[in-house]
Design an enzyme around this catalytic site. Structure first.
Site, PDB file in Angstrom:
ATOM      1  CE  LYS A   1     -10.560  -5.515  -4.114  1.00 34.37           C
ATOM      2  NZ  LYS A   1     -10.306  -4.522  -3.066  1.00 34.37           N
TER       3      LYS A   1
ATOM      4  CE  LYS B   1      -4.096  -2.058   0.561  1.00 37.07           C
ATOM      5  NZ  LYS B   1      -5.247  -1.886  -0.348  1.00 37.07           N
TER       6      LYS B   1
HETATM    7  O1  OSB Z   1      -7.869  -1.755  -2.058  1.00 37.38           O
HETATM    8  O2  OSB Z   1      -7.519  -3.724  -2.697  1.00 37.38           O
HETATM    9  C1  OSB Z   1      -7.906  -2.945  -1.829  1.00 37.38           C
HETATM   10  C2  OSB Z   1      -8.820  -4.976   1.246  1.00 37.38           C
HETATM   11  C3  OSB Z   1      -9.898  -4.277   1.700  1.00 37.38           C
HETATM   12  C4  OSB Z   1     -10.292  -3.153   1.052  1.00 37.38           C
HETATM   13  C5  OSB Z   1      -9.602  -2.707  -0.075  1.00 37.38           C
HETATM   14  C6  OSB Z   1      -8.527  -3.418  -0.563  1.00 37.38           C
HETATM   15  C7  OSB Z   1      -8.109  -4.550   0.132  1.00 37.38           C
HETATM   16  C8  OSB Z   1      -6.951  -5.314  -0.265  1.00 37.38           C
HETATM   17  C9  OSB Z   1      -7.033  -6.814  -0.293  1.00 37.38           C
HETATM   18  O3  OSB Z   1      -5.916  -4.774  -0.555  1.00 37.38           O
HETATM   19  C10 OSB Z   1      -6.489  -7.451   0.926  1.00 37.38           C
HETATM   20  C11 OSB Z   1      -6.759  -8.919   0.995  1.00 37.38           C
HETATM   21  O4  OSB Z   1      -7.923  -9.352   1.012  1.00 37.38           O
HETATM   22  O5  OSB Z   1      -5.800  -9.691   1.079  1.00 37.38           O
HETATM   23 MG    MG Z   2      -7.217  -1.915  -4.116  1.00 38.96          MG
END
Ligand code: OSB
Ligand code: MG
Length: 367
Positions: free
Chosen positions: A262, A163
């Protein structure tokens, strides 16, 4: 398909470690489990994965519960449908609320696949017998991120997603690349930048990233198209893709080189497969995005990732990455960087009922 009952459960569990982005820190995860039962006692399972507050999507656990209880479940129980592909049409009078729809659709598709005795992935034409695993490192400390990457490399994960935001990106990427020059690395910005950051974002081209995920506005498609023309690194859209129409717009405007689907965010299996087929037709590679989910949603994602368009390792990691113990048996396990795809009917995993009961705070049955 005659349903004898639909059950909703609220369940929650703490995460093993905080999941940190510039928008929110998640330490505990609450979801809704949907169970769709038929007269023969077969049960299909779905998982609604909004967060408790609307930081990532506008839906929350409460809005999902409301949509399911007051609209989607009554419509579904009153309707005499033959096949789950009729559900999207039946629910078209409920605008958006994709996560609520996705969970109920998942439960009914799982039930249908169990009735037919077929693995869900196969039902949609998925052929993979193993899926490459990717992992998300969501930490605000670079030493901690490096330590997590090292641990995950031992499991063989085939893609590493960190991130980033405008204040930490150069430091994180420089340190990670100096320790691991060749790992398959990508960065998720969760909309931390604007078009004014183009000169800054161009500096990220030097880090050989697989892609940069959602750099600009969560609801934008047009500005990403302008940005993609200024960057070599492929842009991947996440937040911006909430429907088939969004995916079509992004492809028409060449707003991205990669899309993450997703299932929860686009309203379930039927929409996810439609977007998949569109991207395959346009030669745009896909990967399966995660929502910090428990085993039921993880199992649906795994089945989705068996489809041929999912050529990039996604956010599907082992259950133990987030949970002390998961609600499915066996748990999702990553070995040598891959997850073995089950071949049992439906989602292909059993439910760990005692564990699910332990984590359930509220349960209600609709007939
Ligand atoms: O932005 O991809 C995203 C998880 C929750 C909300 C947003 C995001 C994410 C993740 C995935 O980055 C994390 C995971 O499930 O391993
Ligand atoms: Mg994302």
């Amino acid at each position: 398909m005659k349903l004898s009952s639909i059950t909703l459960r609220l369940m929650k569990a703490p995460l093993k470690r905080p999941f940190k982005t510039h928008l929110e820190t998640v330490t505990e995860r609450e979801v809704i489990i949907v169970e769709a039962r038929d007269q023969d006692g077969l049960t299909g399972y779905g998982e609604a994965v909004p967060f408790s507050s609307p930081w990532y999507t506008e839906e929350t656990v409460k809005t999902c519960f409301h949509m399911l209880e007051d609209f989607l479940i009554p419509k579904t129980l009153a309707f005499d449908f033959k096949h789950p592909n009729e559900l999207a049409g039946l629910w078209s009078g409920v605008r958006r609320n994709a996560m609520a729809k996705s969970a109920l659709e998942q439960a009914i598709w799982d039930l249908y696949a169990k009735q037919e005795g077929i693995y869900l992935g196969k039902l949609f034409g998925g052929e993979r017998t193993e899926v490459d695993a990717g992992v998300v490192i969501a930490s605000d400390r670079v030493e901690d991120a490096l330590r997590q990457i090292e641990e995950c490399l031992e499991v063989g994960y085939r893609r590493y997603k960190i991130k980033i935001n405008p204040t930490n990106d150069l430091e994180f990427l420089t340190q990670i690349r100096s320790a691991y020059p060749d790992i398959p690395l990508m960065a998720d910005a969760n909309s931390a930048y604007t078009l004014q950051d183009v000169p800054h974002l161009q500096k990220l081209d030097a880090f050989n990233l697989m892609m940069i995920e959602q750099p600009l506005g969560h609801d934008d498609i047009v500005e990403h198209s302008l940005l993609q023309k200024e960057m070599e690194t492929p842009v991947c859209l996440d937040e911006s893709i909430n429907s088939y129409h969004d995916a079509k717009s992004a492809l028409m405007l060449e707003s991205c080189g990669v899309i993450t689907i997703k299932m929860a965010k686009v309203g379930g299996w039927s929409q996810a497969v439609k977007i998949h087929d569109l991207c395959v037709e346009h030669n745009v590679p896909l990967w399966c995005g995660g929502m910090i989910e428990f085993g039921i949603s993880r199992a649906h994602n795994l089945a989705l990732a068996t489809l041929k368009g999912f050529t990039i390792p996604g956010d599907i990691s082992s259950s133990s990455r987030y949970w002390e113990s998961d609600i499915i048996e066996p748990e999702v396990i990553v070995k040598n960087g891959v997850i073995k795809v089950p071949d049992k009917p439906g989602i292909g995993f059993s439910i760990h009922s005692e564990r699910l009961d332990e984590l359930t705070s509220y349960r209600t049955v609709y007939r």
